[in-house]
Design a protein around this motif. Structure first.
Motif, PDB file in Angstrom:
ATOM      1  N   GLU A 176       0.804  -1.223   0.000  1.00 45.84           N
ATOM      2  CA  GLU A 176       0.000   0.000   0.000  1.00 45.84           C
ATOM      3  C   GLU A 176       0.835   1.270   0.000  1.00 45.84           C
ATOM      4  O   GLU A 176       0.397   2.297  -0.461  1.00 45.84           O
ATOM      5  CB  GLU A 176      -0.966  -0.007   1.187  1.00 45.84           C
ATOM      6  N   THR A 185       1.365   2.553  -3.635  1.00 48.19           N
ATOM      7  CA  THR A 185       0.238   2.768  -4.526  1.00 48.19           C
ATOM      8  C   THR A 185      -0.403   4.126  -4.269  1.00 48.19           C
ATOM      9  O   THR A 185      -0.182   4.738  -3.240  1.00 48.19           O
ATOM     10  CB  THR A 185      -0.827   1.663  -4.354  1.00 48.19           C
ATOM     11  N   LEU A 192      -3.566   6.587  -3.557  1.00 51.01           N
ATOM     12  CA  LEU A 192      -4.854   6.609  -2.878  1.00 51.01           C
ATOM     13  C   LEU A 192      -5.789   7.511  -3.675  1.00 51.01           C
ATOM     14  O   LEU A 192      -5.481   8.675  -3.919  1.00 51.01           O
ATOM     15  CB  LEU A 192      -4.691   7.131  -1.448  1.00 51.01           C
ATOM     16  N   TYR A 243      -7.146   2.489  -2.534  1.00 54.43           N
ATOM     17  CA  TYR A 243      -5.869   2.438  -3.233  1.00 54.43           C
ATOM     18  C   TYR A 243      -6.091   1.957  -4.661  1.00 54.43           C
ATOM     19  O   TYR A 243      -7.076   1.273  -4.961  1.00 54.43           O
ATOM     20  CB  TYR A 243      -4.896   1.483  -2.539  1.00 54.43           C
ATOM     21  N   ASN A 289      -8.184   3.741   3.360  1.00 54.48           N
ATOM     22  CA  ASN A 289      -8.421   2.832   2.253  1.00 54.48           C
ATOM     23  C   ASN A 289      -9.747   2.087   2.415  1.00 54.48           C
ATOM     24  O   ASN A 289     -10.040   1.565   3.486  1.00 54.48           O
ATOM     25  CB  ASN A 289      -7.265   1.827   2.154  1.00 54.48           C
TER      26      ASN A 289
END
Length: 188
Positions: free
Chosen positions: A4, A7, A9, A130, A178
């Motif tokens: 995460e 990546t 958001l 995400y 997320n």
């Protein structure tokens, strides 16, 4: 498992009716710098570091605003293209992509915008995920309900009262998470 931290958001807004688009503030400019010593900031002293003149130093980008107010208005709301997986997360037909720096000032500006437009459009929804998490189910325990009419903020910790101008306090409490769904009501 998806990393995460590597990546992007994404944030989305759903509304029953059309929302006016909000571009990133026009008074922002991108400045390329090699190091902080190139900046001339009043009250800040920087020392120029010795560098190997044969080794290339990568340039960095810095977004510069003319005033603090310009920086606070750093959000964009634009009609969504693609992201079909998001349409199942939001109940309303008008879906927009939200660009935000995520600072407290931009959250305050965002909630002021939502409060102002929920008076005209009815409930507004937010969804955050995400990249590549669009098809995953939302996390129900992260749901938030903000009711401007009742002046309440409800999340997994409970229900909290907001002051008369509730949106001013929301930005102090709120962060994007997320696979989080947010319903904002009370303007209709």
């Amino acid at each position: 498992m998806l990393n995460e931290s590597m990546t992007m958001l994404y944030h989305f807004i759903g509304s029953k009716n059309e929302l006016p688009p909000v571009p990133f503030h026009s008074k922002a400019s991108v400045v390329q710098i090699k190091d902080l010593s190139q900046l001339k900031i009043r009250g800040m002293q920087t020392k120029k570091e010795k560098r190997n003149k044969y080794k290339e130093t990568p340039q960095q980008s810095l977004i510069v605003y003319e005033t603090e107010e310009d920086a606070a208005a750093g959000i964009s709301i634009s009609k969504m293209e693609g992201f079909d997986g998001i349409k199942s997360k939001l109940r309303h037909p008008s879906i927009y992509e939200l660009g935000s720096s995520g600072t407290r000032e931009t959250l305050e500006y965002l909630f002021q915008y939502i409060h102002e437009h929920s008076l005209q459009t009815g409930p507004i929804e937010l969804y955050t995920c995400y990249d590549h998490h669009e098809m995953l189910p939302k996390i129900d325990s992260l749901d938030v309900v903000i009711d401007f009419k009742e002046r309440s903020y409800t999340n997994y910790l409970g229900t909290f009262r907001l002051n008369k101008n509730g949106f001013i306090r929301i930005w102090e409490r709120f962060t994007f998470k997320n696979r989080q769904y947010v319903l904002i009501t009370g303007g209709d």
